[in-house]
Every structure is written in structure tokens, then in C-alpha cells.
Design a protein around this motif. Structure first.
Motif, PDB file in Angstrom:
ATOM      1  N   ILE A 177      52.299  78.972  34.701  1.00  0.00           N
ATOM      2  CA  ILE A 177      51.845  79.648  33.475  1.00  0.00           C
ATOM      3  C   ILE A 177      50.448  79.173  33.090  1.00  0.00           C
ATOM      4  CG2 ILE A 177      52.340  80.098  31.041  1.00  0.00           C
ATOM      5  CD1 ILE A 177      54.342  81.252  33.080  1.00  0.00           C
ATOM      6  N   LEU A 178      50.221  77.871  33.177  1.00  0.00           N
ATOM      7  CA  LEU A 178      48.883  77.334  32.876  1.00  0.00           C
ATOM      8  C   LEU A 178      47.836  77.943  33.804  1.00  0.00           C
ATOM      9  CD1 LEU A 178      49.448  73.502  32.272  1.00  0.00           C
ATOM     10  CD2 LEU A 178      48.887  75.230  30.570  1.00  0.00           C
ATOM     11  N   SER A 179      48.182  78.086  35.071  1.00  0.00           N
ATOM     12  CA  SER A 179      47.245  78.670  36.044  1.00  0.00           C
ATOM     13  C   SER A 179      46.899  80.109  35.676  1.00  0.00           C
ATOM     14  CB  SER A 179      47.837  78.614  37.460  1.00  0.00           C
ATOM     15  OG  SER A 179      47.971  77.284  37.903  1.00  0.00           O
ATOM     16  N   LEU A 180      47.903  80.862  35.224  1.00  0.00           N
ATOM     17  CA  LEU A 180      47.658  82.250  34.813  1.00  0.00           C
ATOM     18  C   LEU A 180      46.698  82.337  33.638  1.00  0.00           C
ATOM     19  CD1 LEU A 180      50.826  84.533  34.768  1.00  0.00           C
ATOM     20  CD2 LEU A 180      48.889  84.563  36.335  1.00  0.00           C
ATOM     21  N   SER A 189      47.408  92.442  38.842  1.00  0.00           N
ATOM     22  CA  SER A 189      48.542  91.520  38.790  1.00  0.00           C
ATOM     23  C   SER A 189      49.097  91.274  40.185  1.00  0.00           C
ATOM     24  CB  SER A 189      49.654  92.071  37.884  1.00  0.00           C
ATOM     25  OG  SER A 189      49.230  92.071  36.545  1.00  0.00           O
ATOM     26  N   ASP A 190      49.264  92.361  40.940  1.00  0.00           N
ATOM     27  CA  ASP A 190      49.846  92.248  42.280  1.00  0.00           C
ATOM     28  C   ASP A 190      48.908  91.534  43.246  1.00  0.00           C
ATOM     29  OD1 ASP A 190      52.043  92.996  44.136  1.00  0.00           O
ATOM     30  OD2 ASP A 190      50.442  94.097  45.137  1.00  0.00           O
ATOM     31  N   HIS A 191      47.614  91.830  43.160  1.00  0.00           N
ATOM     32  CA  HIS A 191      46.657  91.277  44.123  1.00  0.00           C
ATOM     33  C   HIS A 191      46.180  89.865  43.773  1.00  0.00           C
ATOM     34  CE1 HIS A 191      45.286  95.460  45.823  1.00  0.00           C
ATOM     35  NE2 HIS A 191      46.591  95.283  45.858  1.00  0.00           N
ATOM     36  N   VAL A 192      46.162  89.535  42.486  1.00  0.00           N
ATOM     37  CA  VAL A 192      45.607  88.238  42.068  1.00  0.00           C
ATOM     38  C   VAL A 192      46.639  87.339  41.389  1.00  0.00           C
ATOM     39  CG1 VAL A 192      43.831  87.066  40.705  1.00  0.00           C
ATOM     40  CG2 VAL A 192      43.295  89.232  41.858  1.00  0.00           C
ATOM     41  N   LYS A 193      47.303  87.865  40.362  1.00  0.00           N
ATOM     42  CA  LYS A 193      48.208  87.010  39.593  1.00  0.00           C
ATOM     43  C   LYS A 193      49.426  86.573  40.411  1.00  0.00           C
ATOM     44  CE  LYS A 193      46.847  88.872  35.100  1.00  0.00           C
ATOM     45  NZ  LYS A 193      47.277  89.586  33.880  1.00  0.00           N
ATOM     46  N   VAL A 194      49.998  87.494  41.165  1.00  0.00           N
ATOM     47  CA  VAL A 194      51.158  87.126  41.992  1.00  0.00           C
ATOM     48  C   VAL A 194      50.789  86.045  43.019  1.00  0.00           C
ATOM     49  CG1 VAL A 194      52.755  87.961  43.776  1.00  0.00           C
ATOM     50  CG2 VAL A 194      52.478  89.244  41.640  1.00  0.00           C
ATOM     51  N   PRO A 195      49.675  86.177  43.749  1.00  0.00           N
ATOM     52  CA  PRO A 195      49.293  85.084  44.666  1.00  0.00           C
ATOM     53  C   PRO A 195      49.052  83.751  43.962  1.00  0.00           C
ATOM     54  CG  PRO A 195      48.090  87.071  45.220  1.00  0.00           C
ATOM     55  CD  PRO A 195      48.808  87.349  43.931  1.00  0.00           C
ATOM     56  N   VAL A 196      48.436  83.791  42.780  1.00  0.00           N
ATOM     57  CA  VAL A 196      48.200  82.542  42.029  1.00  0.00           C
ATOM     58  C   VAL A 196      49.529  81.894  41.673  1.00  0.00           C
ATOM     59  CG1 VAL A 196      47.391  81.611  39.822  1.00  0.00           C
ATOM     60  CG2 VAL A 196      45.924  83.151  41.133  1.00  0.00           C
ATOM     61  N   LEU A 197      50.484  82.698  41.223  1.00  0.00           N
ATOM     62  CA  LEU A 197      51.805  82.168  40.887  1.00  0.00           C
ATOM     63  C   LEU A 197      52.534  81.653  42.121  1.00  0.00           C
ATOM     64  CD1 LEU A 197      53.001  84.862  38.297  1.00  0.00           C
ATOM     65  CD2 LEU A 197      52.370  82.496  37.813  1.00  0.00           C
ATOM     66  N   MET A 198      52.429  82.381  43.227  1.00  0.00           N
ATOM     67  CA  MET A 198      53.046  81.926  44.479  1.00  0.00           C
ATOM     68  C   MET A 198      52.517  80.558  44.872  1.00  0.00           C
ATOM     69  SD  MET A 198      52.985  85.448  46.745  1.00  0.00           S
ATOM     70  CE  MET A 198      53.445  84.624  48.281  1.00  0.00           C
ATOM     71  N   LEU A 228      41.938  76.117  40.039  1.00  0.00           N
ATOM     72  CA  LEU A 228      42.911  76.976  39.384  1.00  0.00           C
ATOM     73  C   LEU A 228      44.331  76.420  39.530  1.00  0.00           C
ATOM     74  CD1 LEU A 228      43.112  79.640  37.849  1.00  0.00           C
ATOM     75  CD2 LEU A 228      43.164  80.838  40.030  1.00  0.00           C
ATOM     76  N   LEU A 229      44.565  75.662  40.602  1.00  0.00           N
ATOM     77  CA  LEU A 229      45.856  74.999  40.805  1.00  0.00           C
ATOM     78  C   LEU A 229      45.807  73.523  40.444  1.00  0.00           C
ATOM     79  CD1 LEU A 229      47.204  76.308  44.253  1.00  0.00           C
ATOM     80  CD2 LEU A 229      47.601  77.223  41.975  1.00  0.00           C
ATOM     81  N   LYS A 230      44.726  72.863  40.835  1.00  0.00           N
ATOM     82  CA  LYS A 230      44.649  71.402  40.715  1.00  0.00           C
ATOM     83  C   LYS A 230      44.711  70.935  39.262  1.00  0.00           C
ATOM     84  CE  LYS A 230      43.992  67.247  42.432  1.00  0.00           C
ATOM     85  NZ  LYS A 230      44.982  66.622  43.344  1.00  0.00           N
ATOM     86  N   ILE A 231      43.971  71.570  38.393  1.00  0.00           N
ATOM     87  CA  ILE A 231      43.898  71.112  37.000  1.00  0.00           C
ATOM     88  C   ILE A 231      45.230  71.324  36.273  1.00  0.00           C
ATOM     89  CG2 ILE A 231      42.763  71.549  34.780  1.00  0.00           C
ATOM     90  CD1 ILE A 231      40.146  71.909  36.446  1.00  0.00           C
ATOM     91  N   ALA A 241      33.937  71.892  34.078  1.00  0.00           N
ATOM     92  CA  ALA A 241      33.877  73.168  33.359  1.00  0.00           C
ATOM     93  C   ALA A 241      35.262  73.808  33.263  1.00  0.00           C
ATOM     94  CB  ALA A 241      32.913  74.126  34.054  1.00  0.00           C
ATOM     95  N   ILE A 242      36.065  73.661  34.305  1.00  0.00           N
ATOM     96  CA  ILE A 242      37.410  74.253  34.296  1.00  0.00           C
ATOM     97  C   ILE A 242      38.356  73.411  33.439  1.00  0.00           C
ATOM     98  CG2 ILE A 242      39.267  75.196  35.709  1.00  0.00           C
ATOM     99  CD1 ILE A 242      36.518  76.521  36.069  1.00  0.00           C
ATOM    100  N   VAL A 243      38.159  72.091  33.446  1.00  0.00           N
ATOM    101  CA  VAL A 243      38.932  71.237  32.542  1.00  0.00           C
ATOM    102  C   VAL A 243      38.650  71.649  31.098  1.00  0.00           C
ATOM    103  CG1 VAL A 243      39.238  68.890  31.655  1.00  0.00           C
ATOM    104  CG2 VAL A 243      39.066  69.264  34.116  1.00  0.00           C
TER     105      VAL A 243
END
Length: 482
Positions: free
Chosen positions: A152-155, A199-208, A307-310, A349-351
Motif C-alpha cells: 500500500i505504501l508503494s502504491l 492500474s494493470d500495467h503499472v500498479k499491479v506489477p508494483v504490488l506484485m 519505490l520498493l526499498k523505502i 527525495a523519495i524518503v
């Protein structure tokens, strides 16, 4: 505190079901985690079986005759059937994972940017509030909760990255170009089809990627490190440097292997060649993006791996599985994140972008504050952090949980200013002149029994709202205030 009205709201039930679908354990063994463990357990067997097919076929090919040819045909048929069985299992895992990702999006996104943030805050807050904050189940519950929490944080971090163009990435840039004619914040209202595609092309892969990020830790090689050779070591202990280094390598290797060999791309089902080609291209690109996210998250520096690490670092502190877990220290999470940024292991900057979203105080955290009418009656009250994007990171937006020292199920929203928040030492000092007798009176009203009062500080810096939230009437923190 009264024990009436137990049970859960529909939303809380949905969160619990979702947590179990991702990292739950059950006799059905059908969660994302259990499917991965089953894959790891059968991986060597499957490889040995495939190797035997190959060896047997090579041996038979050396002595060609009619009888042997029949054996070869039968063996090739068996090999094809087994490979198809493996493909079917892989496709089922891929579809299962992507369906869960879509369920997450449905649960945490609304018709507007504001509604999406409200629902996402509700989801994170619920995860925090149903998790124990002390006792023997803290580690195992937090372990189960972390993948969904960081997903959820990544999204929501993705929102800021897209709005501010913080992480130029070829795949992300291309997908954003597809929706560039629309207002990103209002995409769902402006064009439902474009929203679904993004959502399908970006959000779903990020969640995966977020869900699978640590699945390699459940490989047998990782298990041997975490539980020791005899299988009796505390798997939540702090590992030494060599153990941690080895575990990180195994997790990286086996997570990628599971993504590629255990998940792969979803198989197209249909009769249109053009549609199949488009579908296969899209699924292949999604898989590549997931792989890229996972690989770059190990050492993201200024790249998309942030996007994942933080969120991973954030969740590992807020939902820690270590003995050092201390609820009172959760608002210090950004000290660790900025230290990581200073060391160059992630982007400052992402933090800052995530800090802007969450503020210092995690969703669901119990805040103790001095109400503005304190002159009339010396007291403090309880509130719970309930919204994103505070104007000041150290002044959380909360829903009140008590009014005049009485617990309430429907409170109003409140920005808890720093000078009224007892979490801060300066505020606590200013309030420390209150008599012990008065503080005991307050505690008696705000705690359920004498034993609980004995454990609590007379002047608490925060409170733990788990028991409060366990009652159904108090789970409506995110409803419109009255």
C-alpha cells in the motif's frame, strides 16, 4: 474499557481476509506465501524428473528400432504432459497473485484522489490496529502483515512519483505518456479505461513486486540460516553479519527465480491472434518491470527501486519482528530512513515524498494530547492517527477516541498540534506539574482494570488502541465525523 459489541466491520473483515490470502497459513495452503513454499519444496523434484526425461530420451535415441521408437513416443508424451502440468500450476499462481493485486487496488482506491488516500489510510491503520503491540504474537503477526502494508505504501508513493516526476524510468515514462492528456489525480473519473490500463500495467506489477520482495526468505536454504542447522533457533533473532549477508543473497536469488519460474506470465485464453499477441506483449512487459523493480530495489540509489526499498524499510520498523520492537518508538521511523538516504542506500527525495504522505506518526498510532479547553479541567485525551498528508509532518490528523475522559465510537477529526502532543518531551514537561492524584484519576477512567493501570505511565507519551479498536463500534474511525 467496556467489552461490548465485539466483532468486526465489513472492512476489517476484508483486511483480515486479504492478509491471510497473502501471507496466511491454513490447511488449504493457498496463500501467496504457501504457494511459494510449495514451489520451493517441489522445485528439486521437478528438476530431477525433467532431467530424467531428458536422460532417458537420449539413451533410447542411441538404439533406434520399432520397439524403442514406441517407448520414445510414450516418453515424449509423458514429458509434454508433465511440462503442461507445470505450466498450468505456474499460470494458476500468476493469476492468483494478480487477482489479489486487483483486490488490493479495489480496497484502497476510490473515485477521487482524496477518497483513495482516505481508503489507503484506513487500510494501513486497520493493519496497525489489529496487530498486537506486545506479547508473543507480535513478530508472527507483523511478519504476516508487512507485505500488504508495504505494498500500500508503494502504491501511494507511486502517486507522488508520477505527480512530481521523481523517478524517470523508461517503462514508467512510457505508461505515463499513455495517460498524459488526463489529470493523473482524477484519472478514474476522466477516463475509466485509461485508469484500468494504468492500474494493470503499472500498479499491479508494483504490488506484485512488493508482495514477492521477501518471498525468497522462505526457501529451504534461507530456512536453514533463520532456524539454524537443528531447526531450533529463533528465526526472529538478530542475525550476525555473515548470516544476514548470506540470507540477503538467497532471498534475492530465490525471489527472482520464483518470479520467473514459479509465476511467469499469465497464459492468454481466447481465440483472437491479434488479441493474444497484444496480451502476451503486455504480460511480458509487466513481468520485466516486476523483475526490474526487484533487482533495482537491492541497491536503488536514485532509481525506481526506491519505490520498493523505502516502504520496505518503513514497514520493517513500524511492523518489526525483532525483540527490540517498541511501539513508543514508531514515530522515529524517519530517523532510520533519512540515515539510509545519507548513506546513499536510497533516495532522499523519495524518503521526503513518503514523509510528506505519512507524516511522523504512522496510521493507527495512538496519540495522547492536551485538549484546547484544558484550562476548564486539567486532563489529556486519546486520539488515533487516521489521515495522510498532514500540513506539518509532526502534527498528525487524528480521529478523537475519548471526549472528556470517556471513550467514544464517533468522534471528530483533529489536527494534534506539536505543543499539545504529549509524545514530544517539551509538551510533556509543560504538563508534568499535574498532581499524581489527578493523573491517577485520569488513568482510572481511561484504563479497563487495575492491572492495566499498573503497567501504564502516569503521564503517557502515547497509547495503544488495540483493545479499543477490537470493538466493532470503534472501527469506524474513517467514517465522516459527527
Amino acid at each position: 474499557m467496556s467489552k461490548h459489541q465485539s466483532g468486526d466491520t465489513k472492512f476489517t473483515e476484508q483486511v483480515k481476509i486479504l492478509l491471510n490470502k497473502i501471507y496466511g497459513r491454513s490447511p488449504l495452503k493457498d496463500s501467496v506465501l504457501e504457494r511459494a513454499i510449495a514451489f520451493y519444496d517441489l522445485e528439486q523434484f521437478s528438476q530431477r524428473k525433467l532431467d530424467k526425461f531428458k536422460t532417458d530420451l537420449e539413451n533410447l535415441a542411441q538404439t533406434p528400432n520399432a520397439k524403442v521408437q514406441t517407448k520414445i513416443s510414450n516418453l515424449e508424451r509423458d514429458q509434454r504432459e508433465y511440462l503442461q502440468e507445470l505450466r498450468t500450476e505456474r499460470d494458476e499462481r500468476a493469476q492468483h497473485l494478480q487477482q489479489i493485486c486487483r483486490e488490493i487496488i479495489e480496497l484502497c482506491e476510490g473515485e477521487s484522489f482524496t477518497e483513495t488516500n482516505r481508503k489507503s489510510a484506513q487500510l494501513l491503520g486497520t493493519i496497525q490496529l489489529i496487530a498486537p503491540t506486545e506479547g508473543s504474537k507480535v513478530a508472527i503477526t507483523n511478519e504476516c502483515s508487512k507485505p500488504l502494508y508495504k505494498a500500500i505504501l508503494s502504491l501511494r508513493l507511486l502517486d507522488q512519483i508520477c505527480l512530481k516526476d521523481l523517478l524517470p524510468d523508461p517503462y514508467l515514462t512510457k505508461e505515463l505518456a499513455e495517460i498524459s492528456t488526463f489529470n493523473f489525480k482524477d484519472l478514474r473519473n476522466e477516463n475509466e479505461s485509461a485508469y484500468r490500463q494504468f492500474s494493470d500495467h503499472v500498479k499491479v506489477p508494483v504490488l506484485m513486486a512488493a508482495i514477492l520482495q521477501d518471498v525468497g526468505n522462505y526457501h529451504p536454504d534461507a530456512h536453514a540460516i533463520m532456524f539454524g542447522v537443528d531447526g531450533k533457533a529463533d528465526n526472529y533473532r538478530t542475525l550476525n553479519v555473515e548470516e544476514r549477508k548470506a540470507l540477503l543473497q538467497i532471498n534475492y536469488r530465490e525471489t527472482l527465480k520464483y518470479l520467473l519460474n514459479g509465476i511467469g506470465v499469465v497464459i492468454y485464453s481466447g481465440n483472437s491472434k491479434a488479441e493474444r499477441d497484444t496480451f502476451n506483449k503486455s504480460e511480458t512487459n509487466k513481468l520485466r518491470f516486476v523483475k526490474h523493480l526487484l533487482k533495482s530495489s537491492v541497491n536503488p540509489k536514485l532509481g525506481v527501486g526506491n519505490l520498493l526499498k523505502i516502504p520496505q524499510i518503513y514497514a520493517s520498523i513500524v511492523l518489526s519482528t525483532k525483540d527490540s520492537y517498541n511501539y513508543k518508538l514508531l514515530p522515529k521511523v524517519y530517523q532510520a530512513l533519512y540515515q539510509n538516504a545519507e548513506r546513499g542506500s536510497c533516495s532522499k527525495a523519495i524518503v521526503e515524498a513518503l514523509h510528506h504522505i505519512t507524516g511522523d506518526f504512522p496510521q493507527g498510532f495512538g496519540v495522547v494530547y492536551i485538549p484546547s479547553d484544558v484550562e476548564q479541567e486539567v486532563r489529556y485525551e486519546y486520539a488515533i492517527v487516521s489521515q495522510f498528508y498532514p500540513n506539518n509532518v509532526n502534527e498528525p490528523i487524528c480521529r478523537i477516541a475519548t471526549r472528556s475522559l470517556t471513550f467514544v465510537g464517533y468522534g471528530h477529526d483533529l489536527v494534534v498540534k506539536k505543543n499539545s502532543n504529549l509524545y514530544f518531551v517539551e509538551t510533556a514537561k509543560a504538563f508534568s506539574s499535574i498532581s499524581k492524584e489527578r493523573l491517577n484519576e485520569i488513568l482510572e477512567l481511561l484504563s479497563s482494570n487495575y492491572l492495566e493501570r499498573k503497567k501504564l505511565d502516569l503521564l503517557p507519551r502515547c497509547w495503544q488502541p488495540g483493545e479499543y479498536f477490537s470493538m466493532k463500534v470503534n472501527q469506524k474511525l474513517w467514517n465522516r465525523s459527527r
